[in-house]
Enzyme design. Structure first.
Site, mmCIF file in Angstrom:
data_model
loop_
_atom_site.group_PDB
_atom_site.id
_atom_site.type_symbol
_atom_site.label_atom_id
_atom_site.label_comp_id
_atom_site.label_asym_id
_atom_site.label_seq_id
_atom_site.Cartn_x
_atom_site.Cartn_y
_atom_site.Cartn_z
ATOM 1 N N ARG A 79 0.842 -1.199 0.000
ATOM 2 C CA ARG A 79 0.000 0.000 0.000
ATOM 3 C C ARG A 79 0.876 1.248 0.000
ATOM 4 N NH1 ARG A 79 -1.890 0.611 4.416
ATOM 5 N NH2 ARG A 79 -1.379 -1.348 5.442
ATOM 6 N N ARG B 158 2.643 -3.943 17.781
ATOM 7 C CA ARG B 158 3.934 -4.617 17.811
ATOM 8 C C ARG B 158 4.869 -3.676 18.554
ATOM 9 N NH1 ARG B 158 6.892 -8.093 14.172
ATOM 10 N NH2 ARG B 158 5.015 -8.515 12.962
ATOM 11 N N ASN C 108 -2.849 -15.191 11.590
ATOM 12 C CA ASN C 108 -2.451 -16.288 12.485
ATOM 13 C C ASN C 108 -3.372 -16.385 13.697
ATOM 14 O OD1 ASN C 108 -0.307 -16.997 10.857
ATOM 15 N ND2 ASN C 108 1.170 -15.754 11.976
ATOM 16 N N TYR D 109 -1.764 -3.538 -6.884
ATOM 17 C CA TYR D 109 -1.459 -4.358 -5.723
ATOM 18 C C TYR D 109 -2.427 -4.189 -4.557
ATOM 19 C CZ TYR D 109 1.369 -7.056 -2.538
ATOM 20 O OH TYR D 109 1.794 -8.029 -1.690
ATOM 21 N N GLY D 110 -2.835 -5.291 -3.983
ATOM 22 C CA GLY D 110 -3.502 -5.334 -2.680
ATOM 23 C C GLY D 110 -4.459 -4.186 -2.410
ATOM 24 N N HIS E 296 -10.694 -2.480 11.480
ATOM 25 C CA HIS E 296 -9.595 -3.311 10.980
ATOM 26 C C HIS E 296 -9.367 -4.454 11.969
ATOM 27 C CE1 HIS E 296 -5.132 -3.371 9.484
ATOM 28 N NE2 HIS E 296 -5.894 -4.142 8.748
ATOM 29 N N CYS F 124 0.817 -7.913 11.504
ATOM 30 C CA CYS F 124 1.134 -8.157 12.920
ATOM 31 C C CYS F 124 0.517 -9.471 13.395
ATOM 32 C CB CYS F 124 0.626 -7.021 13.803
ATOM 33 S SG CYS F 124 1.675 -5.572 13.783
ATOM 34 N N GLY F 125 0.170 -10.366 12.478
ATOM 35 C CA GLY F 125 -0.283 -11.698 12.885
ATOM 36 C C GLY F 125 -1.786 -11.835 13.023
ATOM 37 N N ARG G 38 2.090 -12.344 -0.776
ATOM 38 C CA ARG G 38 0.741 -12.641 -0.262
ATOM 39 C C ARG G 38 0.151 -13.897 -0.866
ATOM 40 N NH1 ARG G 38 -1.608 -8.927 3.669
ATOM 41 N NH2 ARG G 38 0.011 -7.354 3.880
ATOM 42 N N LYS H 244 -9.612 -2.330 1.717
ATOM 43 C CA LYS H 244 -9.383 -1.181 2.606
ATOM 44 C C LYS H 244 -10.166 0.053 2.143
ATOM 45 C CE LYS H 244 -6.087 -3.710 4.507
ATOM 46 N NZ LYS H 244 -6.131 -4.410 5.753
ATOM 47 N N SER I 237 -1.436 -3.851 10.037
ATOM 48 C CA SER I 237 -1.142 -4.818 8.986
ATOM 49 C C SER I 237 0.134 -5.596 9.306
ATOM 50 C CB SER I 237 -0.955 -4.103 7.642
ATOM 51 O OG SER I 237 -2.140 -3.444 7.288
ATOM 52 N N ASP J 20 -9.410 -9.903 8.803
ATOM 53 C CA ASP J 20 -8.883 -8.552 8.561
ATOM 54 C C ASP J 20 -9.861 -7.426 8.881
ATOM 55 O OD1 ASP J 20 -6.733 -6.912 7.685
ATOM 56 O OD2 ASP J 20 -7.719 -6.613 5.755
HETATM 57 O O1 SAT Z 1 -2.526 -4.429 0.877
HETATM 58 S S1 SAT Z 1 -3.561 -4.702 1.869
HETATM 59 O O2 SAT Z 1 -4.080 -3.455 2.412
HETATM 60 O O3 SAT Z 1 -4.670 -5.423 1.291
HETATM 61 C C1 SAT Z 1 -2.911 -5.659 3.118
HETATM 62 C C2 SAT Z 1 -2.749 -4.976 4.406
HETATM 63 O O4 SAT Z 1 -2.079 -3.947 4.502
HETATM 64 O O5 SAT Z 1 -3.319 -5.459 5.402
HETATM 65 MN MN MN Z 2 -5.196 -5.453 7.115
#
Ligand code: SAT
Ligand code: MN
Length: 591
Positions: free
Chosen positions: A80, A406, A265, A208-209, A237, A261-262, A375, A217, A259, A286
C-alpha cells in the site's frame, strides 16, 4: 439445471444506474472491450487461463500445489502507498490530520486527466460485489471497474462478485463506485482517492492489494467507516474469531492489529497440545463490521469472503491451518520458486528457492527470496477452521474487543480496560512498529489508533467520539483488552512465544468475561498476576512472565504525556471524555 428466469435479463439491463456509470467510464477510458463479471466458476477459470496464456500468471506444480498460480507484480508496486492515498471531503477538517486531503474538484480533475484513454487496447471489467453475506442487512455493495484481470481474480476470491451482487444493487439503488486502472504503473502517476460524501473511489497506477482491490481497505474501511458513523455502527480493521472452551462455551472476539502483525495467524490459531479441549473458528481475518444489536450486544460480520495474507513465516509450526489451506486453489503474489516449481518463502522450513520473487536466479546477497509483503489470496472456505457463522446474516455476538500493536517495550502482555470509555482510550493509544505491508521505513513506532491510521475515512477526533457514542448504546458491551505479543527483553529476544500460546491469554480474557478470573488492579487497567495465566506446558520463564505482567510506571507516565500531545493534534474534535479518561490513568500512575 433449469435456467432461472432472471438470467434472461442481461447484466447491463439489470441495473440502469450501473450501466449509465459504466458508459461514462467507457467514454473516458476508451477500452477495447467491456466485460461484465457474472461471478461464475467457469468465468474465473477462463480469466485465469487467459492470464496464464499471456504469461502474466504462472501455473505452479500441479501435483503438490494443484490449481495454484504465481503472479509477479511490478517491482515498484508491492505494498500500500499511504502517502499517495487521499480522502477528498469538501471540508479538510472532515478528513482530519490523520489523512492526506485534496479538494474533491481538484482530485477529480487530476484523476480525469490520468484516466483519459488509459484503457486503450485493454478490457474494462465490471465487477459488481457485495461486502458481507449477500442476504445480510449489514452487507453493502459496490461495483469495481478495473482493467486488471488479476484484480478481478482477487475480487472474486475476496468478495461475493457477480449477478447476485448486481441484483442487490438494482433493488437498493445505491452502490459504492470504484474506478481502478493500473495505468502505466509509474509511481509518479499513482493515486488512491476516496470521495466518501459520494461513496466514490478512484485508484490508478497500482495493481497491488489494498491499492487495487477496492472492496478491501478502500470500501470496507475508509468509505464504510464514513457510512458507519452516520448510521451508528463501526467499520474496523479487526479479525473475528470464535473460541470454544473445554466447557463447551463458544465466545467470539474481535481484534485490531496493524497490517502484518499476525491477524491471520490469530484468526486461525491452533491450540497448543498443552491446552486440550479448545476449538478455534475463523469468522474473519482482517475486517469487521460491528453493529449494536437489538439485544444490547455488539454483533459482527466479516465483509470479506477470502484472505489476502502475508506468506512469509507460514509453516506447520506457526500456522498449520494456513499452511494446509494454501496448498491448493491459491493465488500467490511475489513469492519465490523452488526447482520443482513450488512456491517458496522465508520461513517455509523445507526445500530451497532457486528463483526469487523478481524471477532472478536466487542469490542470498540480493535479499530475501520472497518479498516480505508477498501474499496468498485464498477462499475463506478452504481454511480448516472455517465456520458457517461467517455466512450468518446477523453476524456473531462479540464478547471481547482486543487491541494490539507490535511493541518491543512498555506495553505488557495483556491488560483489560475498566469500562467502554477507558477501552476507547486504550484502543486510541495503540502504537506499533511499522511493517512491510506499507511502503516506507520498517520498524519505527508510530501511533496507530485502533490499528486504523491508514484506514479511518474521517477525522480521528470525530472517530473517537463515534466510538464513545456507540458504546453508550450497548446495554451489554464487550469487555476491552490490549495485548502485545511482541515484547522483547533488553537483549532483543521475544519474551512471549506467541502463535498458539496466545490462547493462554485469550482464555484468561474469556474467564474475565465470565467473572471467573482474578486480576491485579493497576494504574493502566486489570492485568493477570503471573499465577492467573494458565502456563502449563508453556516454554516461558518465570522471569519473562513477571516482566510481561509488570507496569513500568515511569515509562507509562512518559507515554501518557506523549499520547496527550497526540490527542491534541485533533484539536476540538477530540472528545473531552477521552482527556478525562487519560487524566484518570495519570492520577493512578502518580498515586
Ligand atoms: O494491501 S492490503 O491493504 O490489502 C494488506 C494490508 O495492509 O493489510
Ligand atoms: Mn489489514
Amino acid at each position: 439445471m433449469a435456467t432461472a428466469p432472471h438470467t434472461l435479463v442481461s447484466m447491463p439491463e439489470l441495473s440502469p444506474g450501473v450501466s449509465e456509470w459504466v458508459e461514462q467510464v467507457r467514454e473516458l477510458t476508451q477500452p477495447a472491450k467491456v466485460y461484465w463479471c457474472d461471478g461464475s466458476q467457469s468465468e474465473f477459470q477462463r480469466i485465469r487461463g487467459e492470464l496464464v496464456a499471456r504469461g502474466e500468471l504462472k501455473e505452479l506444480n500441479k501435483e503438490t500445489f494443484p490449481n495454484c498460480h504465481l503472479y509477479r507484480s511490478d517491482p515498484t508496486d508491492v505494498a500500500r502507498v499511504e502517502h499517495l492515498t487521499f480522502v477528498c471531503t469538501q471540508s479538510k477538517d472532515d478528513a482530519g490530520p490523520n489523512n492526506n486531503w485534496m479538494a474533491p474538484d481538484e482530485a477529480k480533475a487530476k484523476m480525469r486527466g490520468l484516466f483519459a484513454g488509459c484503457m486503450k487496447g485493454r478490457t474494462l471489467y465490471v465487477v459488481p460485489y457485495c461486502m458481507g453475506p449477500i442476504d445480510s442487512p449489514y452487507a453493502r455493495c459496490g461495483v469495481e471497474i478495473t482493467d486488471s484481470a488479476y484484480v478481478v481474480l482477487n475480487m472474486a476470491i475476496m468478495t461475493r462478485i457477480g449477478r447476485r451482487a448486481l441484483e442487490r444493487i438494482a433493488a437498493e439503488g445505491t452502490f459504492v463506485k470504484g474506478l481502478h486502472s493500473t495505468g502505466d504503473l509509474n509511481p509518479a502517476r499513482r493515486f488512491i482517492m476516496h470521495f466518501p460524501e459520494e461513496l466514490g473511489i478512484q485508484s490508478i497506477g497500482s495493481g497491488y492489494g489494498g491499492n487495487a482491490l477496492l472492496g478491501k481497505k478502500c470500501h470496507a474501511l475508509r468509505i464504510a467507516s464514513w457510512q458507519a458513523r452516520s448510521e451508528g455502527w463501526l467499520a474496523e480493521h479487526m479479525l473475528i474469531v470464535g473460541l470454544q472452551s473445554p466447557r463447551g462455551e463458544t465466545h467470539y472476539v474481535a481484534a485490531a492489529f496493524p497490517s502484518a502483525c499476525g491477524k491471520t495467524n490469530l484468526a486461525m490459531l491452533i491450540p497448543p497440545d498443552a491446552l486440550p479441549g479448545w476449538k478455534v473458528f475463523t469468522v474473519g481475518d482482517d475486517i469487521a463490521w460491528l453493529h449494536p444489536g437489538p439485544d444490547g450486544r455488539l454483533w459482527a460480520i466479516n465483509p470479506e469472503s477470502g484472505y489476502f495474507g502475508v506468506v512469509p513465516g507460514t509453516n506447520p509450526k506457526t500456522n498449520k491451518n494456513a499452511y494446509d489451506m494454501i496448498r491448493h486453489d491459491t493465488l500467490f503474489t511475489n513469492v519465490a520458486l523452488t526447482a520443482d516449481n513450488e512456491p517458496w518463502w522465508e520461513g517455509r522450513k523445507d526445500s530451497q528457492p532457486v528463483t526469487d520473487w523478481l524471477g532472478r536466479p536466487y542469490d542470498p546477497s540480493n535479499g530475501p527470496a520472497a518479498h516480505p509483503n508477498s501474499r496468498f489470496t485464498v477462499a475463506a472456505t478452504q481454511n480448516p477452521a472455517y465456520t458457517q457463522a461467517a455466512a450468518e446474516p446477523r453476524g456473531v455476538p462479540i464478547s471481547a474487543l482486543i487491541f494490539g500493536g507490535r511493541r518491543r517495550e512498555l506495553a505488557p502482555l495483556v491488560y483489560e480496560a475498566r469500562s467502554w470509555a477507558h477501552g476507547v482510550l486504550v484502543g486510541a493509544s495503540v502504537a506499533s512498529e511499522t511493517t512491510a505491508a506499507a511502503v516506507g521505513e520498517v520498524g519505527v513506532v508510530r501511533r496507530d489508533p485502533m490499528a486504523m491510521k491508514p484506514f479511518a475515512g474521517y477525522n480521528y477526533g470525530d472517530y473517537f467520539a463515534h466510538w464513545l457514542n456507540v458504546g453508550a448504546k450497548l446495554k451489554r458491551p464487550p469487555r476491552m483488552f490490549h495485548v502485545n505479543w511482541f515484547r522483547q527483553s533488553a537483549d532483543g529476544k521475544f519474551l512471549w512465544p506467541g502463535f498458539g500460546d496466545n490462547l493462554r491469554v485469550l482464555s484468561w480474557m474469556l474467564e474475565r468475561c465470565a467473572n471467573r478470573a482474578e486480576a491485579q488492579d493497576t494504574a493502566i487497567g486489570f492485568l493477570p498476576r503471573p499465577g492467573d495465566l494458565n502456563l502449563q506446558g508453556a516454554d516461558v520463564s518465570a522471569q519473562a512472565v513477571t516482566e510481561l505482567t509488570t507496569v513500568d510506571k515511569a515509562g507509562w507516565l512518559r507515554e501518557v504525556g506523549d499520547f496527550r500531545g497526540y490527542l491534541q493534534e485533533f484539536g476540538s474534535h477530540t472528545p473531552k471524555q477521552l482527556y478525562d479518561e487519560l487524566a484518570e490513568v495519570e492520577r493512578r500512575l502518580k498515586a
